[in-house]
Design an enzyme around this catalytic site. Structure first.
Site, PDB file in Angstrom:
ATOM      1  N   GLU A 110      -5.783  -5.300  10.379  1.00 53.37           N
ATOM      2  CA  GLU A 110      -4.769  -4.285  10.632  1.00 53.37           C
ATOM      3  C   GLU A 110      -5.066  -3.559  11.942  1.00 53.37           C
ATOM      4  O   GLU A 110      -5.866  -2.614  11.965  1.00 53.37           O
ATOM      5  CB  GLU A 110      -4.776  -3.254   9.504  1.00 53.37           C
ATOM      6  CG  GLU A 110      -4.422  -3.800   8.156  1.00 53.37           C
ATOM      7  CD  GLU A 110      -3.775  -2.735   7.278  1.00 53.37           C
ATOM      8  OE1 GLU A 110      -2.661  -2.968   6.825  1.00 53.37           O
ATOM      9  OE2 GLU A 110      -4.380  -1.673   7.096  1.00 53.37           O
TER      10      GLU A 110
ATOM     11  N   SER B 262       3.109  -2.558  10.276  1.00 53.16           N
ATOM     12  CA  SER B 262       4.569  -2.599  10.444  1.00 53.16           C
ATOM     13  C   SER B 262       5.176  -3.946  10.051  1.00 53.16           C
ATOM     14  O   SER B 262       6.101  -4.433  10.704  1.00 53.16           O
ATOM     15  CB  SER B 262       4.953  -2.193  11.869  1.00 53.16           C
ATOM     16  OG  SER B 262       4.518  -0.866  12.131  1.00 53.16           O
TER      17      SER B 262
ATOM     18  N   GLY C 252       2.591  -1.321   4.277  1.00 52.61           N
ATOM     19  CA  GLY C 252       2.716   0.103   3.950  1.00 52.61           C
ATOM     20  C   GLY C 252       4.170   0.477   3.715  1.00 52.61           C
ATOM     21  O   GLY C 252       4.732   0.240   2.641  1.00 52.61           O
ATOM     22  N   GLY C 253       4.815   1.007   4.742  1.00 54.76           N
ATOM     23  CA  GLY C 253       6.182   1.552   4.634  1.00 54.76           C
ATOM     24  C   GLY C 253       7.162   0.644   3.918  1.00 54.76           C
ATOM     25  O   GLY C 253       7.907   1.094   3.032  1.00 54.76           O
TER      26      GLY C 253
ATOM     27  N   GLU D 118      -7.161   4.577   7.642  1.00 54.22           N
ATOM     28  CA  GLU D 118      -6.927   5.999   7.334  1.00 54.22           C
ATOM     29  C   GLU D 118      -8.130   6.600   6.619  1.00 54.22           C
ATOM     30  O   GLU D 118      -8.469   7.764   6.815  1.00 54.22           O
ATOM     31  CB  GLU D 118      -5.644   6.152   6.505  1.00 54.22           C
ATOM     32  CG  GLU D 118      -4.409   5.879   7.360  1.00 54.22           C
ATOM     33  CD  GLU D 118      -3.196   5.378   6.591  1.00 54.22           C
ATOM     34  OE1 GLU D 118      -3.171   5.484   5.347  1.00 54.22           O
ATOM     35  OE2 GLU D 118      -2.267   4.869   7.252  1.00 54.22           O
TER      36      GLU D 118
ATOM     37  N   GLY E  11       2.140   1.895  10.661  1.00 48.17           N
ATOM     38  CA  GLY E  11       3.112   2.984  10.519  1.00 48.17           C
ATOM     39  C   GLY E  11       3.791   3.376  11.818  1.00 48.17           C
ATOM     40  O   GLY E  11       4.420   4.431  11.901  1.00 48.17           O
TER      41      GLY E  11
ATOM     42  N   ASN F  44       0.870  -1.178   0.000  1.00 45.09           N
ATOM     43  CA  ASN F  44       0.000   0.000   0.000  1.00 45.09           C
ATOM     44  C   ASN F  44       0.904   1.224   0.000  1.00 45.09           C
ATOM     45  O   ASN F  44       1.476   1.565   1.027  1.00 45.09           O
ATOM     46  CB  ASN F  44      -0.895  -0.025   1.249  1.00 45.09           C
ATOM     47  CG  ASN F  44      -1.731   1.242   1.372  1.00 45.09           C
ATOM     48  OD1 ASN F  44      -1.851   2.013   0.412  1.00 45.09           O
ATOM     49  ND2 ASN F  44      -2.296   1.466   2.554  1.00 45.09           N
ATOM     50  N   TRP F  45       1.012   1.857  -1.166  1.00 44.39           N
ATOM     51  CA  TRP F  45       1.919   3.010  -1.283  1.00 44.39           C
ATOM     52  C   TRP F  45       1.345   4.274  -0.663  1.00 44.39           C
ATOM     53  O   TRP F  45       2.026   5.283  -0.579  1.00 44.39           O
ATOM     54  CB  TRP F  45       2.234   3.264  -2.753  1.00 44.39           C
ATOM     55  CG  TRP F  45       3.252   2.330  -3.331  1.00 44.39           C
ATOM     56  CD1 TRP F  45       3.957   1.365  -2.673  1.00 44.39           C
ATOM     57  CD2 TRP F  45       3.695   2.293  -4.699  1.00 44.39           C
ATOM     58  NE1 TRP F  45       4.807   0.732  -3.540  1.00 44.39           N
ATOM     59  CE2 TRP F  45       4.669   1.275  -4.793  1.00 44.39           C
ATOM     60  CE3 TRP F  45       3.363   3.022  -5.850  1.00 44.39           C
ATOM     61  CZ2 TRP F  45       5.315   0.974  -5.998  1.00 44.39           C
ATOM     62  CZ3 TRP F  45       4.002   2.708  -7.043  1.00 44.39           C
ATOM     63  CH2 TRP F  45       4.967   1.701  -7.108  1.00 44.39           C
ATOM     64  N   LYS F  46       0.083   4.253  -0.298  1.00 43.08           N
ATOM     65  CA  LYS F  46      -0.583   5.448   0.238  1.00 43.08           C
ATOM     66  C   LYS F  46      -0.314   6.631  -0.707  1.00 43.08           C
ATOM     67  O   LYS F  46      -0.310   6.453  -1.918  1.00 43.08           O
ATOM     68  CB  LYS F  46      -0.103   5.739   1.660  1.00 43.08           C
ATOM     69  CG  LYS F  46      -0.138   4.493   2.543  1.00 43.08           C
ATOM     70  CD  LYS F  46      -0.011   4.799   3.992  1.00 43.08           C
ATOM     71  CE  LYS F  46       0.122   3.490   4.756  1.00 43.08           C
ATOM     72  NZ  LYS F  46      -0.142   3.599   6.153  1.00 43.08           N
TER      73      LYS F  46
ATOM     74  N   HIS G  22      -9.716   1.039   4.578  1.00 37.04           N
ATOM     75  CA  HIS G  22      -8.463   1.225   5.324  1.00 37.04           C
ATOM     76  C   HIS G  22      -8.743   2.172   6.495  1.00 37.04           C
ATOM     77  O   HIS G  22      -9.538   3.105   6.378  1.00 37.04           O
ATOM     78  CB  HIS G  22      -7.384   1.801   4.405  1.00 37.04           C
ATOM     79  CG  HIS G  22      -6.014   1.751   5.003  1.00 37.04           C
ATOM     80  ND1 HIS G  22      -5.601   2.664   5.945  1.00 37.04           N
ATOM     81  CD2 HIS G  22      -4.993   0.884   4.826  1.00 37.04           C
ATOM     82  CE1 HIS G  22      -4.362   2.351   6.320  1.00 37.04           C
ATOM     83  NE2 HIS G  22      -3.968   1.282   5.651  1.00 37.04           N
TER      84      HIS G  22
HETATM   85  C1  PEP Z   1      -0.894  -0.030   5.839  1.00 37.79           C
HETATM   86  O1  PEP Z   1      -0.719   0.982   5.207  1.00 37.79           O
HETATM   87  O2  PEP Z   1      -1.925  -0.670   5.680  1.00 37.79           O
HETATM   88  C2  PEP Z   1       0.142  -0.481   6.770  1.00 37.79           C
HETATM   89  C3  PEP Z   1      -0.018  -1.614   7.408  1.00 37.79           C
HETATM   90  O3  PEP Z   1       1.237   0.340   6.920  1.00 37.79           O
HETATM   91  P1  PEP Z   1       2.638  -0.052   7.634  1.00 37.79           P
HETATM   92  O4  PEP Z   1       3.092  -1.350   7.019  1.00 37.79           O
HETATM   93  O5  PEP Z   1       3.560   1.080   7.280  1.00 37.79           O
HETATM   94  O6  PEP Z   1       2.386  -0.179   9.094  1.00 37.79           O
END
Ligand code: PEP
Length: 250
Positions: free
Chosen positions: A167, A213, A234-235, A97, A173, A9-11, A95
Site C-alpha cells: 500500500e 484507492s 478502504g473507501g 495509519e 484515501g 478495511n472499514w477503518k 497498516h
Molecule cells: C486502506 O485503508 O488500506 C486503503 C487502501 O484505503 P483506500 O482504498 O480508501 O485508499
C-alpha cells in the site's frame, strides 16, 4: 494458481446498524469462496456480531489490529487469543495509519505476525512507501525492509499462508492509484524478496495484495497483473455496490 483475496478495511467507519445491514446484504451475494476470498475487516466491537452473520457463508471477517500478547494488563487492547475465541479469520497488521498515528514499530508488527499465526489467524501485513520515499527512488528499499522485518524468524511453511498488502501511503484515501504496472512491479519485487528469504514455494504461494484507492473502475486492470493477487480496499469497501463489484472482478 493463487486464489485472489479482497479485503475491505472499514477503518473507524459505520454505525452498528450500518455494519449489520451491510453484512446481511452481502453475505449471500458474494462470489464463491472457491473463486475468491472475500473479507471484511471491521471495528473490533462489531466483530462477534459480524462473525455470527457470516457463519456458514463465504464471507470472512477480520480485525484491523490487535496486541501481540494473549492476555495481560494492556488497557484498551484486544488480544490474538480473544480474536481467535470469536473465530475471526484475518487481521490487518502494520497498516500505515497505525504506524503513523499509533507509533507501531516493525518489531511490534513482527511479534503480532507471530501471535496471529499461533492463533490460526491469517495476517494481512501492510507495507508501502511515502511520497517522499517514492520520489527519492526508495520504494523498493522501504518495502524490502518492512517485509523482511515483519517476517523475521518464521518458517517457509508459515510464510506461504500469509498475505502481504503493498500500500503506497500516497495512494491511500487520496484517489491516486499506482499504475497497474508500477503496483505489479513492486508486488513482484516483494515476491522476489520472499523467495530469497524463504524459498520458491513460499514466494509462489504467498498472496500479495495492492491497496490504495482501489475501486470498481481500476480493479480489473490491477488483478490482470501477474503479481497482484487481490486488494486491500478502504473507501470503496464501505458501499455494498462497490464492494460487490470489486469482488466480482476477482
Ligand atoms: C486502506 O485503508 O488500506 C486503503 C487502501 O484505503 P483506500 O482504498 O480508501 O485508499
Amino acid at each position: 494458481m493463487r486464489k485472489p483475496i479482497i479485503a475491505g478495511n472499514w477503518k473507524m467507519y459505520k454505525s452498528f446498524d450500518e455494519a449489520v445491514d451491510f453484512a446481511e446484504e452481502v453475505r449471500d451475494k458474494i462470489p464463491s469462496a472457491e473463486k475468491v476470498d472475500s473479507v471484511i475487516c471491521a471495528p473490533a466491537i462489531y466483530l462477534p456480531t459480524l462473525v455470527d452473520i457470516a457463519t456458514e457463508t463465504d464471507l470472512a471477517i477480520g480485525a484491523q489490529n490487535m496486541h501481540y500478547e494473549n492476555e495481560g494488563a494492556f488497557t484498551g487492547e484486544v488480544s490474538p487469543a480473544q480474536l481467535s475465541s470469536i473465530h475471526v479469520d484475518y487481521v490487518i497488521l502494520g497498516h500505515s495509519e497505525r504506524r503513523e498515528y499509533f507509533n507501531e514499530t516493525d518489531e511490534a508488527i513482527n511479534k503480532k505476525v507471530g501471535a496471529a499465526i499461533s492463533q490460526g489467524i491469517v495476517p494481512i501485513i501492510c507495507c508501502g512507501e511515502t511520497l517522499e520515499e517514492k520520489e527519492a527512488g526508495k520504494t523498493e528499499a522501504k518495502v524490502v525492509y518492512q517485509v523482511t522485518k515483519a517476517l523475521e524468524g518464521f518458517k517457509s511453511e508459515e510464510v506461504k499462508h500469509m498475505v502481504i498488502a503493498y500500500e503506497p501511503i500516497w495512494a491511500i484515501g487520496t484517489g491516486k492509484t499506482a499504475t497497474a504496472d508500477d503496483a505489479n512491479h513492486v508486488c513482484g519485487f516483494i515476491r522476489k524478496t520472499v523467495g530469497q528469504l524463504f524459498g520458491l514455494d513460499a514466494a509462489n504461494e504467498i498472496r500479495i495484495q495492492y491497496g490504495g484507492s482501489v475501486k470498481p473502475e481500476n480493479i480489473e486492470e490491477l488483478l490482470s497483473k501477474e503479481h497482484i493477487d487481490g486488494a486491500l480496499v478502504g473507501g470503496a469497501s464501505l458501499e455494498v455496490a462497490s464492494y460487490l463489484k470489486i469482488l466480482e472482478a476477482a
